[in-house]
Enzyme design. Structure first.
Site, mmCIF file in Angstrom:
data_model
loop_
_atom_site.group_PDB
_atom_site.id
_atom_site.type_symbol
_atom_site.label_atom_id
_atom_site.label_comp_id
_atom_site.label_asym_id
_atom_site.label_seq_id
_atom_site.Cartn_x
_atom_site.Cartn_y
_atom_site.Cartn_z
ATOM 1 N N ASP A 147 46.204 16.893 60.886
ATOM 2 C CA ASP A 147 45.707 16.547 62.224
ATOM 3 C C ASP A 147 45.703 17.775 63.130
ATOM 4 O O ASP A 147 46.058 17.696 64.304
ATOM 5 C CB ASP A 147 46.563 15.430 62.825
ATOM 6 C CG ASP A 147 45.867 14.718 63.985
ATOM 7 O OD1 ASP A 147 44.635 14.859 64.105
ATOM 8 O OD2 ASP A 147 46.555 14.039 64.764
ATOM 9 N N ILE A 159 54.354 9.978 76.146
ATOM 10 C CA ILE A 159 53.465 11.125 76.320
ATOM 11 C C ILE A 159 52.071 10.842 75.785
ATOM 12 O O ILE A 159 51.069 11.188 76.392
ATOM 13 C CB ILE A 159 54.052 12.376 75.629
ATOM 14 C CG1 ILE A 159 55.444 12.677 76.191
ATOM 15 C CG2 ILE A 159 53.134 13.572 75.801
ATOM 16 C CD1 ILE A 159 55.466 12.918 77.688
ATOM 17 N N SER A 207 47.052 7.708 65.712
ATOM 18 C CA SER A 207 46.955 6.849 64.536
ATOM 19 C C SER A 207 48.257 6.808 63.746
ATOM 20 O O SER A 207 48.494 5.872 62.990
ATOM 21 C CB SER A 207 45.818 7.334 63.640
ATOM 22 O OG SER A 207 45.954 8.709 63.372
ATOM 23 N N PHE A 208 49.123 7.805 63.911
ATOM 24 C CA PHE A 208 50.367 7.842 63.154
ATOM 25 C C PHE A 208 51.557 7.321 63.943
ATOM 26 O O PHE A 208 52.535 6.881 63.366
ATOM 27 C CB PHE A 208 50.683 9.269 62.711
ATOM 28 C CG PHE A 208 49.874 9.722 61.546
ATOM 29 C CD1 PHE A 208 49.609 8.879 60.484
ATOM 30 C CD2 PHE A 208 49.370 11.010 61.508
ATOM 31 C CE1 PHE A 208 48.867 9.302 59.406
ATOM 32 C CE2 PHE A 208 48.626 11.440 60.428
ATOM 33 C CZ PHE A 208 48.368 10.595 59.373
ATOM 34 N N GLY A 209 51.498 7.395 65.261
ATOM 35 C CA GLY A 209 52.655 6.983 66.025
ATOM 36 C C GLY A 209 52.506 7.287 67.500
ATOM 37 O O GLY A 209 51.445 7.697 67.963
ATOM 38 N N THR A 210 53.601 7.088 68.223
ATOM 39 C CA THR A 210 53.628 7.304 69.666
ATOM 40 C C THR A 210 54.681 8.348 69.997
ATOM 41 O O THR A 210 55.787 8.315 69.456
ATOM 42 C CB THR A 210 53.948 5.989 70.407
ATOM 43 O OG1 THR A 210 52.968 5.004 70.046
ATOM 44 C CG2 THR A 210 53.925 6.180 71.911
ATOM 45 N N VAL A 211 54.331 9.261 70.887
ATOM 46 C CA VAL A 211 55.215 10.362 71.256
ATOM 47 C C VAL A 211 55.862 10.087 72.607
ATOM 48 O O VAL A 211 55.189 9.682 73.559
ATOM 49 C CB VAL A 211 54.438 11.694 71.326
ATOM 50 C CG1 VAL A 211 55.387 12.842 71.684
ATOM 51 C CG2 VAL A 211 53.744 11.974 70.007
ATOM 52 N N SER A 228 49.764 8.582 72.278
ATOM 53 C CA SER A 228 49.824 7.816 71.040
ATOM 54 C C SER A 228 48.641 8.166 70.168
ATOM 55 O O SER A 228 47.615 8.649 70.648
ATOM 56 C CB SER A 228 49.834 6.305 71.330
ATOM 57 O OG SER A 228 48.643 5.927 71.989
ATOM 58 N N LYS A 288 58.694 11.312 68.061
ATOM 59 C CA LYS A 288 57.490 10.639 67.572
ATOM 60 C C LYS A 288 57.908 9.414 66.780
ATOM 61 O O LYS A 288 58.460 9.507 65.681
ATOM 62 C CB LYS A 288 56.658 11.561 66.700
ATOM 63 C CG LYS A 288 55.395 10.873 66.172
ATOM 64 C CD LYS A 288 54.248 11.841 66.010
ATOM 65 C CE LYS A 288 52.915 11.127 66.099
ATOM 66 N NZ LYS A 288 51.795 12.033 66.213
#
Length: 367
Positions: free
Chosen positions: A186, A73, A77-81, A75, A93
């Site tokens: 965020d 879906i 700075s903390f991760g990819t969804v 991405s 996530k």
């Protein structure tokens, strides 16, 4: 979850199709029920014997292999969804942490221990977490578009009454998170979803640092989030941890700006580094003259308070929520008076906001 946070970009994916039909069933699943240690069912007692003595947050861990990860879906700075399947549609996530240290893993579980207790109509439901193949947080899948998508992509024509209600629901959800000592870190229009265009759902709070519970790892203490919503002190990063309740309040002020102007701030500046430099040093603030003339004066004042450059001068969410609720209660009266004859209508237009529609040309900034 689902608004793109790619790098520091302000541009999200278009929408979030999905289903929430399985959430109620998931809430009744053995995982969440494990929190209630007093269950008297023989099935639960047998499960306790099988599982042995466990930490309560462990009961929310989803074993490796149970989640089917699907479409990516977005991405950040903390991760990819990803959209996933786990007894129905979920958002997954995947965190940008490879081979976490024992300290990082414990900090993650400490945070889960707080997230598992969050239940509020205006936040996405936390459903569990996984540690293999990598750290991941699993939440409810929200059917609906982000506020960013509504305002800046398809330019949905919201009446002012609806815009103020979106602000109220967002403040309500943030007030709840802060009462749980959860800092969002965020908050932005990409992470605010309108479920069936009615109910606000705040997402991506799953990586918020929990006050007094973060165990010293600075893995996530990097410049994160989208710069348009960053408080000056967060951009400067001079403190060990610049995130605070007040930095969330600043981000909320930018969301109010989006609602009341239909635009993103700093639309005349296309240089990301220039925005970082000028906002961080206090040379640049959102241009409040762009707020529509029919925006309530009380809302404009609240926006200015939330966007104060000095952290300690900003209000906190209990005060913010009370202010918006007071304004919302005045709406029916203003709506009635707008349709009644008056000898003194001159100048009333600035407060006559019942028919406001957020529709103006916009160019989303790649920040």
């Amino acid at each position: 979850e689902g608004g793109s946070t790619a790098g520091l970009s302000a541009t999200p994916p278009a929408s979030l199709p999905g289903s929430l039909t399985n959430v109620k069933a998931l809430q009744k699943s053995p995982g969440p029920q494990r929190e209630r240690k007093s269950s008297s069912s023989s099935e639960d007692r047998n499960r306790m014997k099988t599982l042995g003595r466990r930490d309560s947050s462990d009961d929310w861990e989803i074993p490796d292999g149970q989640i089917t990860v699907g479409q990516r879906i977005g991405s950040g700075s903390f991760g990819t969804v990803y959209k996933g399947k786990w007894h129905g549609d979920v958002a997954v996530k995947m965190l940008n942490v490879t081979a976490p240290t024992p300290q990082q893993l414990q900090a993650f579980k400490n945070e889960v221990g707080v997230l598992r207790k969050t239940r509020h109509v205006n936040i996405l439901l936390f459903m569990g977490y996984s540690t293999k193949p990598q750290l991941a947080i699993v939440t409810q899948w929200c059917e609906g578009s982000s506020l960013y998508h509504h305002l800046h992509i398809i330019e949905t024509k919201f009446e002012m009454i609806k815009l103020i209600d979106i602000a109220r629901q967002t403040a309500q959800g943030m007030d709840y998170l802060h009462a749980k000592s959860i800092i969002h870190r965020d908050l932005k229009s990409n992470n605010i979803f309108l479920h069936e265009d009615l109910t606000v759902k705040i997402g991506d709070f799953g990586l918020a640092t929990v006050k007094s519970r973060w165990s010293g790892s600075h893995q996530f203490e990097q410049l994160s989030g989208s710069i348009l919503w960053m408080a000056p002190e967060v951009i400067r990063m001079q403190d060990k941890n610049p995130y605070s309740f007040q930095s969330d309040v600043y981000a909320f002020g930018i969301v109010l700006y989006e609602l009341m102007t239909g635009q993103l701030p700093y639309s005349n500046i296309n240089n990301r580094d220039q925005i970082i430099f000028m906002v961080g040093r206090g040379y640049l603030s959102p241009d409040l003259s762009k707020v529509r003339s029919n925006c309530p004066k009380a809302m404009k004042r609240l926006m200015a308070e939330c966007l104060k450059k000095k952290r300690d001068e900003r209000p906190l969410f209990p005060q913010i929520l009370a202010s918006i609720e007071l304004l919302a209660r005045s709406l029916p009266k203003i709506h009635r008076s707008a349709s009644e004859p008056s000898l003194n209508r001159a100048g009333f237009q600035t407060e006559d906001f019942s028919l406001y529609a957020c529709a103006s040309p916009k160019t989303p900034i790649q920040a």
